[in-house]
Structure formats: structure tokens, C-alpha cells
Scaffold this motif. Structure first.
Motif, short mmCIF file in Angstrom:
data_model
loop_
_atom_site.label_atom_id
_atom_site.label_comp_id
_atom_site.label_asym_id
_atom_site.label_seq_id
_atom_site.Cartn_x
_atom_site.Cartn_y
_atom_site.Cartn_z
N MET A 1 -30.16 -41.46 -2.21
CA MET A 1 -29.89 -42.40 -1.15
C MET A 1 -29.35 -41.65 0.06
O MET A 1 -28.58 -40.72 -0.07
N ASN A 2 -29.76 -42.09 1.22
CA ASN A 2 -29.32 -41.49 2.47
C ASN A 2 -28.91 -42.56 3.46
O ASN A 2 -29.66 -42.89 4.38
N PRO A 3 -27.71 -43.13 3.29
CA PRO A 3 -27.26 -44.15 4.24
C PRO A 3 -26.85 -43.51 5.57
O PRO A 3 -26.64 -42.31 5.67
N VAL A 4 -26.75 -44.35 6.60
CA VAL A 4 -26.31 -43.93 7.93
C VAL A 4 -24.99 -44.63 8.22
O VAL A 4 -24.88 -45.85 8.03
N PHE A 5 -23.98 -43.88 8.66
CA PHE A 5 -22.67 -44.46 8.93
C PHE A 5 -22.17 -44.00 10.29
O PHE A 5 -22.13 -42.80 10.56
N PHE A 6 -21.83 -44.95 11.13
CA PHE A 6 -21.18 -44.65 12.41
C PHE A 6 -19.76 -45.17 12.29
O PHE A 6 -19.54 -46.37 12.11
N GLY A 7 -18.79 -44.27 12.37
CA GLY A 7 -17.39 -44.64 12.20
C GLY A 7 -16.82 -45.36 13.40
O GLY A 7 -17.50 -45.62 14.40
N PHE A 8 -15.54 -45.67 13.32
CA PHE A 8 -14.85 -46.39 14.37
C PHE A 8 -14.98 -45.67 15.71
O PHE A 8 -14.82 -44.46 15.79
N ASN A 9 -15.29 -46.45 16.73
CA ASN A 9 -15.40 -45.95 18.11
C ASN A 9 -16.48 -44.91 18.32
O ASN A 9 -16.40 -44.12 19.25
N SER A 10 -17.52 -44.91 17.49
CA SER A 10 -18.67 -44.03 17.72
C SER A 10 -19.50 -44.60 18.87
O SER A 10 -19.57 -45.82 19.04
N SER A 11 -20.11 -43.73 19.64
CA SER A 11 -20.94 -44.17 20.76
C SER A 11 -22.22 -43.36 20.83
O SER A 11 -22.22 -42.16 20.60
N ILE A 12 -23.32 -44.05 21.15
CA ILE A 12 -24.60 -43.41 21.41
C ILE A 12 -25.08 -43.92 22.76
O ILE A 12 -25.15 -45.13 22.99
N TYR A 13 -25.40 -42.99 23.66
CA TYR A 13 -25.96 -43.33 24.96
C TYR A 13 -27.26 -42.56 25.11
O TYR A 13 -27.28 -41.34 24.96
N SER A 14 -28.37 -43.25 25.43
CA SER A 14 -29.64 -42.55 25.53
C SER A 14 -30.20 -42.49 26.96
O SER A 14 -31.25 -41.90 27.17
N ASN A 15 -29.53 -43.13 27.92
CA ASN A 15 -29.94 -43.07 29.32
C ASN A 15 -31.41 -43.46 29.52
O ASN A 15 -32.16 -42.78 30.21
N GLY A 16 -31.83 -44.52 28.85
CA GLY A 16 -33.19 -45.02 29.00
C GLY A 16 -34.15 -44.59 27.91
O GLY A 16 -35.27 -45.08 27.84
N GLY A 17 -33.74 -43.67 27.08
CA GLY A 17 -34.60 -43.22 25.98
C GLY A 17 -34.46 -44.11 24.76
O GLY A 17 -33.54 -44.90 24.64
N ALA A 18 -35.40 -43.98 23.85
CA ALA A 18 -35.38 -44.76 22.61
C ALA A 18 -34.32 -44.22 21.65
O ALA A 18 -34.09 -43.02 21.59
N VAL A 19 -33.70 -45.11 20.90
CA VAL A 19 -32.79 -44.74 19.81
C VAL A 19 -33.43 -45.26 18.52
O VAL A 19 -33.72 -46.45 18.41
N ILE A 20 -33.66 -44.36 17.58
CA ILE A 20 -34.27 -44.72 16.30
C ILE A 20 -33.35 -44.27 15.19
O ILE A 20 -33.02 -43.09 15.09
N ILE A 21 -32.93 -45.22 14.35
CA ILE A 21 -32.07 -44.92 13.21
C ILE A 21 -32.84 -45.35 11.97
O ILE A 21 -33.16 -46.53 11.81
N GLY A 22 -33.17 -44.41 11.12
CA GLY A 22 -33.94 -44.70 9.92
C GLY A 22 -33.91 -43.52 8.99
O GLY A 22 -32.96 -42.73 9.01
N GLY A 23 -34.92 -43.35 8.18
CA GLY A 23 -34.93 -42.25 7.23
C GLY A 23 -36.34 -41.86 6.84
O GLY A 23 -37.31 -42.41 7.34
N GLY A 24 -36.43 -40.90 5.97
CA GLY A 24 -37.73 -40.44 5.51
C GLY A 24 -38.39 -39.49 6.48
O GLY A 24 -37.78 -39.04 7.45
N ALA A 25 -39.66 -39.18 6.24
CA ALA A 25 -40.39 -38.24 7.08
C ALA A 25 -40.61 -38.77 8.49
O ALA A 25 -40.70 -38.01 9.44
#
Length: 64
Positions: A1-25
Motif C-alpha cells: 500500500m502507498n497512501p498519500v499524507f499531507f500533514g498539518f499546514n502543508s501547502s501546494i502551489y502550482s501557479n497554473g499547472g496541474a496537480v495530480i495526486i495518485g499512484g502506480g506507473a
């Protein structure tokens, strides 16, 4: 298993780009997999794509 965890106060900024959160190939169509219902966890986190797309793919394990 490969879960994804963003802890307290995590931030992602992509400035217009795509953000993809997933797994596998290919995370665009693959899944992050976690036990029971915690494949993707966001705890008081911020995702700002600035107009870009956001994809989050998660799947609970079938063996919990």
C-alpha cells in the motif's frame, strides 16, 4: 500500500499547472492505496492550482 499524507499546514502551489495526486506507473489514472479509508489524507492542508486542474485518485485496500 502507498497512501498519500499531507500533514498539518502543508501547502501546494502550482501557479497554473496541474496537480495530480495518485499512484502506480501513471498517477493520472492510477490510485494511491491505503488501509481502510485513508488512501489520501489532507490535514488542514491547502492546494492552490492557480487555475490549473486538480486530480486526486485514492482507493481503499480491499483487505482491511
Amino acid at each position: 500500500m502507498n497512501p498519500v499524507f499531507f500533514g498539518f499546514n502543508s501547502s501546494i502551489y502550482s501557479n497554473g499547472g496541474a496537480v495530480i495526486i495518485g499512484g502506480g506507473a501513471n498517477p493520472s489514472v492510477g490510485y494511491a492505496v491505503g488501509a481502510s479509508s485513508d488512501a489520501v489524507t489532507l490535514r488542514q492542508s491547502k492546494i492552490d492550482t492557480g487555475g490549473g486542474s486538480l486530480t486526486i485518485n485514492g482507493q481503499a485496500s480491499s483487505s482491511y
